[in-house]
Design a protein around this motif. Sequence first.
Motif, mmCIF file in Angstrom:
data_model
loop_
_atom_site.group_PDB
_atom_site.id
_atom_site.type_symbol
_atom_site.label_atom_id
_atom_site.label_comp_id
_atom_site.label_asym_id
_atom_site.label_seq_id
_atom_site.Cartn_x
_atom_site.Cartn_y
_atom_site.Cartn_z
ATOM 1 N N TYR A 130 -4.382 -6.216 7.643
ATOM 2 C CA TYR A 130 -3.537 -5.199 8.823
ATOM 3 C C TYR A 130 -3.572 -6.277 9.810
ATOM 4 O O TYR A 130 -4.009 -7.814 9.747
ATOM 5 C CB TYR A 130 -4.113 -4.908 9.371
ATOM 6 N N LYS A 176 -8.722 -0.579 3.242
ATOM 7 C CA LYS A 176 -7.354 -0.225 3.537
ATOM 8 C C LYS A 176 -7.823 1.678 3.922
ATOM 9 O O LYS A 176 -8.240 1.788 2.977
ATOM 10 C CB LYS A 176 -6.448 0.032 2.540
ATOM 11 N N LYS A 181 0.809 -4.663 14.919
ATOM 12 C CA LYS A 181 1.438 -3.569 14.355
ATOM 13 C C LYS A 181 1.396 -2.952 12.806
ATOM 14 O O LYS A 181 1.871 -1.568 13.660
ATOM 15 C CB LYS A 181 2.316 -4.412 13.198
ATOM 16 N N ASP A 182 -0.230 -2.741 13.132
ATOM 17 C CA ASP A 182 -0.998 -1.792 12.722
ATOM 18 C C ASP A 182 -1.781 -1.279 13.178
ATOM 19 O O ASP A 182 -2.583 0.010 12.760
ATOM 20 C CB ASP A 182 -1.141 -2.148 11.040
ATOM 21 N N LYS A 239 -8.469 5.509 10.952
ATOM 22 C CA LYS A 239 -7.952 3.922 10.805
ATOM 23 C C LYS A 239 -8.688 2.643 11.458
ATOM 24 O O LYS A 239 -8.752 1.552 10.462
ATOM 25 C CB LYS A 239 -6.417 4.076 11.352
#
Length: 259
Positions: free
Chosen positions: A177, A218, A181-182, A209
């Motif tokens: 990641y 993931k 962004k993630d 997350k």
Amino acid sequence: MDLGNNVQLLSINSIHLCHRNLPLNDIQAPKFIFAWILEKFSEARKTNKKLILTYHIPQGLFATAVGVETFWVKKYEDNFNALLRKYKDNIIGIYTGHTHVSGVNATVKDHGSGKEYYAGVVVNRAVSPHYTNNPGFAVFRYGDDLKHPLYYDEYTFDIEKSYDSTEPSHTFWSHLYNSKKDMNIADLSPKGIMDFLDSLEADVKKYLKYILFRLGMKPYEYEQLNQLIEDVCTERTTKKAEYFKCVNALRFYMKQGMR
């Protein structure tokens, strides 16, 4: 160690400052460590150097597999944080290990009229799969001003694929990641880190997350997560109603698919 561009790397032996090692400590070691830190920090201010700090055991509260822990002796942590606050304009990054899971933390001092942020710490999982998590490493990106890291990319090593392989050269490193962004961490300044951590309080999906990424998983690896749900929710609250609300929410997002 001189890294160029007027940046210096300082490696601090924080093991002598940890309460678990207190019975074994040479009582003089912390004095020598703090004298050395003050000398290097003062020198950096005089010469306008930027400092990146690295040490094994981080100060502050961190979530581990056995709960939320603080690792340092309080008086040492208080002294160190006072130095970090005083010399915060020279410190452009703090990187630690020890927890075997990734994470971020920072310190905030509330003056009533406003908050002061300092000591942004990033922990990396490194190479140990201590809690059945995947090991990993991170690459940090700085801007031209070298004030603080802008973001980092974390890479993970898939243990199961490597164990199943008969080819010794198969390492299966892959990008996991990007922090900006993630995970929506605006930047890795102390304030950016605290704003991100505060945002987790109201967003269970985002919190889940974050937990997955910390372990090197993931977001779609739900089958490995079921056993963690109760631990995650216990970490979040001690109130029974809120605990079951957390468990139900996490299981709902697992079924829905956190894409």
